[in-house]
Motif scaffolding. Structure first.
Motif, PDB file in Angstrom:
ATOM      1  N   TYR A  64       0.806  -1.221   0.000  1.00  0.00           N
ATOM      2  CA  TYR A  64       0.000   0.000   0.000  1.00  0.00           C
ATOM      3  C   TYR A  64       0.842   1.276   0.000  1.00  0.00           C
ATOM      4  O   TYR A  64       0.296   2.377  -0.050  1.00  0.00           O
ATOM      5  CB  TYR A  64      -0.935   0.003   1.209  1.00  0.00           C
ATOM      6  N   PHE A  65       2.156   1.153   0.040  1.00  0.00           N
ATOM      7  CA  PHE A  65       3.033   2.316   0.102  1.00  0.00           C
ATOM      8  C   PHE A  65       3.671   2.586  -1.258  1.00  0.00           C
ATOM      9  O   PHE A  65       3.750   1.701  -2.109  1.00  0.00           O
ATOM     10  CB  PHE A  65       4.140   2.086   1.148  1.00  0.00           C
ATOM     11  N   GLN A  66       4.155   3.814  -1.444  1.00  0.00           N
ATOM     12  CA  GLN A  66       4.945   4.114  -2.628  1.00  0.00           C
ATOM     13  C   GLN A  66       6.241   3.327  -2.524  1.00  0.00           C
ATOM     14  O   GLN A  66       6.948   3.430  -1.510  1.00  0.00           O
ATOM     15  CB  GLN A  66       5.241   5.610  -2.705  1.00  0.00           C
ATOM     16  N   LYS A  67       6.552   2.589  -3.577  1.00  0.00           N
ATOM     17  CA  LYS A  67       7.709   1.688  -3.489  1.00  0.00           C
ATOM     18  C   LYS A  67       8.366   1.524  -4.852  1.00  0.00           C
ATOM     19  O   LYS A  67       7.754   1.775  -5.895  1.00  0.00           O
ATOM     20  CB  LYS A  67       7.263   0.311  -2.972  1.00  0.00           C
ATOM     21  N   ARG A  68       9.605   1.100  -4.805  1.00  0.00           N
ATOM     22  CA  ARG A  68      10.319   0.758  -6.032  1.00  0.00           C
ATOM     23  C   ARG A  68      11.262  -0.396  -5.722  1.00  0.00           C
ATOM     24  O   ARG A  68      11.714  -0.570  -4.587  1.00  0.00           O
ATOM     25  CB  ARG A  68      11.089   1.953  -6.601  1.00  0.00           C
ATOM     26  N   GLU A  69      11.524  -1.178  -6.756  1.00  0.00           N
ATOM     27  CA  GLU A  69      12.365  -2.358  -6.586  1.00  0.00           C
ATOM     28  C   GLU A  69      13.791  -2.058  -7.036  1.00  0.00           C
ATOM     29  O   GLU A  69      14.012  -1.497  -8.108  1.00  0.00           O
ATOM     30  CB  GLU A  69      11.788  -3.523  -7.391  1.00  0.00           C
ATOM     31  N   THR A  70      14.763  -2.435  -6.220  1.00  0.00           N
ATOM     32  CA  THR A  70      16.177  -2.301  -6.571  1.00  0.00           C
ATOM     33  C   THR A  70      16.825  -3.684  -6.486  1.00  0.00           C
ATOM     34  O   THR A  70      16.201  -4.645  -6.029  1.00  0.00           O
ATOM     35  CB  THR A  70      16.898  -1.341  -5.607  1.00  0.00           C
ATOM     36  N   LYS A  71      18.077  -3.777  -6.886  1.00  0.00           N
ATOM     37  CA  LYS A  71      18.769  -5.058  -6.822  1.00  0.00           C
ATOM     38  C   LYS A  71      18.966  -5.514  -5.367  1.00  0.00           C
ATOM     39  O   LYS A  71      19.105  -6.713  -5.106  1.00  0.00           O
ATOM     40  CB  LYS A  71      20.114  -4.968  -7.536  1.00  0.00           C
ATOM     41  N   THR A 115      13.762  -8.368  -0.751  1.00  0.00           N
ATOM     42  CA  THR A 115      12.344  -8.405  -1.121  1.00  0.00           C
ATOM     43  C   THR A 115      12.158  -7.999  -2.576  1.00  0.00           C
ATOM     44  O   THR A 115      13.016  -7.355  -3.186  1.00  0.00           O
ATOM     45  CB  THR A 115      11.533  -7.482  -0.208  1.00  0.00           C
ATOM     46  N   PHE A 116      10.992  -8.327  -3.116  1.00  0.00           N
ATOM     47  CA  PHE A 116      10.710  -8.038  -4.522  1.00  0.00           C
ATOM     48  C   PHE A 116       9.207  -8.094  -4.769  1.00  0.00           C
ATOM     49  O   PHE A 116       8.454  -8.667  -3.986  1.00  0.00           O
ATOM     50  CB  PHE A 116      11.425  -9.057  -5.426  1.00  0.00           C
ATOM     51  N   GLY A 121       9.153  -9.753 -11.507  1.00  0.00           N
ATOM     52  CA  GLY A 121       9.860 -10.933 -11.966  1.00  0.00           C
ATOM     53  C   GLY A 121      10.664 -10.628 -13.225  1.00  0.00           C
ATOM     54  O   GLY A 121      10.449  -9.621 -13.887  1.00  0.00           O
ATOM     55  N   GLY A 122      11.606 -11.505 -13.544  1.00  0.00           N
ATOM     56  CA  GLY A 122      12.431 -11.310 -14.728  1.00  0.00           C
ATOM     57  C   GLY A 122      13.814 -10.807 -14.359  1.00  0.00           C
ATOM     58  O   GLY A 122      14.163 -10.685 -13.195  1.00  0.00           O
ATOM     59  N   ALA A 123      14.573 -10.497 -15.402  1.00  0.00           N
ATOM     60  CA  ALA A 123      15.949 -10.040 -15.209  1.00  0.00           C
ATOM     61  C   ALA A 123      16.007  -8.519 -15.220  1.00  0.00           C
ATOM     62  O   ALA A 123      15.267  -7.861 -15.954  1.00  0.00           O
ATOM     63  CB  ALA A 123      16.845 -10.598 -16.305  1.00  0.00           C
ATOM     64  N   PHE A 124      16.872  -7.964 -14.371  1.00  0.00           N
ATOM     65  CA  PHE A 124      17.102  -6.525 -14.387  1.00  0.00           C
ATOM     66  C   PHE A 124      17.758  -6.137 -15.707  1.00  0.00           C
ATOM     67  O   PHE A 124      18.590  -6.900 -16.237  1.00  0.00           O
ATOM     68  CB  PHE A 124      18.013  -6.120 -13.223  1.00  0.00           C
ATOM     69  N   PRO A 125      17.445  -4.964 -16.288  1.00  0.00           N
ATOM     70  CA  PRO A 125      16.528  -3.948 -15.747  1.00  0.00           C
ATOM     71  C   PRO A 125      15.112  -4.057 -16.296  1.00  0.00           C
ATOM     72  O   PRO A 125      14.335  -3.129 -16.169  1.00  0.00           O
ATOM     73  CB  PRO A 125      17.200  -2.652 -16.219  1.00  0.00           C
ATOM     74  N   ARG A 126      14.786  -5.183 -16.931  1.00  0.00           N
ATOM     75  CA  ARG A 126      13.485  -5.315 -17.593  1.00  0.00           C
ATOM     76  C   ARG A 126      12.530  -6.190 -16.799  1.00  0.00           C
ATOM     77  O   ARG A 126      11.823  -7.028 -17.365  1.00  0.00           O
ATOM     78  CB  ARG A 126      13.676  -5.873 -19.011  1.00  0.00           C
ATOM     79  N   ARG A 127      12.503  -5.998 -15.531  1.00  0.00           N
ATOM     80  CA  ARG A 127      11.584  -6.762 -14.688  1.00  0.00           C
ATOM     81  C   ARG A 127      10.164  -6.230 -14.843  1.00  0.00           C
ATOM     82  O   ARG A 127       9.952  -5.047 -15.136  1.00  0.00           O
ATOM     83  CB  ARG A 127      12.030  -6.692 -13.220  1.00  0.00           C
TER      84      ARG A 127
END
Length: 208
Positions: A107-114, A133-134, A137-143
Motif C-alpha cells: 500500500y506504500f509508494q515503493k520501487r524495486e532495486t537489486k 524483497t521483490f 519478476g524477470g531479469a534486471f533492468p526489464r523486470r
C-alpha cells in the motif's frame, strides 16, 4: 495505545460543567458560553451537538491529511481506516477510531532495486530498504509486475521457488494516529475550532 484507541470530542456533563474534554485535550475559554447555553434551555444540546460534529469533521480532515504524510499511506487508505461515530442529542460524543494491524508494504509508494524494495514510510520513518524483497519478476533492468502477487511485496523463506511470504511495513495506523504530528494536528484543530463553532451555533439559535 492499542488498536481501537479513540479520539473523543466529548461534552462532559455539559450544562453542569461548561467544560469540554476533547480526548485528552482540555479546551479552555468555554465558561463564557455557560449563560448563553442556559438561555437556550432545551435547545442547548442542539447547539452543542452541531458544534461538536462540525468541529469533529474539521479535526478528522486534519487527521487524515497529517496521518497520510506521517505514514506515507494514501489519504484514501487512511480514510477507510479512520471510522467516525458522530455526536447526537442523547450522546454528545464525536469519536474518531481506527483499528487494524501491521500494514502490508503493497500500500506504500515503493520501487524495486537489486538490493530489495525501497518504500516511503512517511515523515516518521522516511525511505526504508527491505533487503532481498521483490514484487516483480524477470531479469534486471526489464523486470515486470507479477499479477499473481496482487501488488504485494514478497520475501523468500527458503531456496524453494514458491516458499514466499508477504512483507509488512511495521506501520500500525491506530498507533500512528495518536502520536506525533497527527495527535498535534487533532489537538490544534479542536482548540481552534470548538469555541468558534459553539459561539456560532448558540448565536444562531438565539437569533444574535
Amino acid at each position: 495505545m492499542g488498536s481501537g484507541w479513540p479520539f473523543l470530542v466529548k461534552a462532559a456533563d455539559l450544562l453542569g460543567v461548561a467544560m469540554f474534554s476533547v480526548g485528552e485535550v482540555n479546551v479552555k475559554g468555554l465558561l463564557q458560553f455557560e449563560n448563553m447555553l442556559g438561555a437556550l434551555g432545551e435547545d442547548a444540546p442542539k447547539a452543542v451537538n452541531r458544534a461538536i460534529n462540525r468541529t469533529g469533521d474539521m479535526a478528522r480532515t486534519q487527521v487524515v491529511r497529517t496521518l497520510a504524510k506521517q505514514t506515507g499511506l494514501p489519504q484514501k487508505t487512511i480514510r477507510k481506516s479512520v471510522k467516525v461515530k458522530r455526536s447526537s442529542w442523547d450522546d454528545l460524543t464525536y469519536t474518531l477510531k481506527s483499528a487494524g494491524g501491521d500494514v502490508a508494504l503493497k500500500y506504500f509508494q515503493k520501487r524495486e532495486t537489486k538490493k530489495g524494495v525501497v518504500a516511503n514510510l512517511g515523515t516518521a520513518r522516511g525511505r526504508v530498504l527491505f533487503p532481498r524483497t521483490f514484487f516483480r519478476g524477470g531479469a534486471f533492468p526489464r523486470r515486470v509486475d507479477l499479477s499473481a502477487f496482487g501488488g504485494h511485496v514478497m520475501d523468500r523463506m527458503s531456496e524453494q521457488r514458491f516458499h514466499l511470504k508477504k512483507v509488512k511495513s511495521g506501520v500500525f495506523i491506530p498507533e500512528e494516529m495518536v502520536e506525533g504530528a497527527t495527535a498535534d494536528a487533532f489537538e490544534r484543530s479542536v482548540q481552534q475550532n470548538l469555541p468558534r463553532r459553539l459561539d456560532h451555533e448558540i448565536s444562531r439559535l438565539l437569533g444574535l
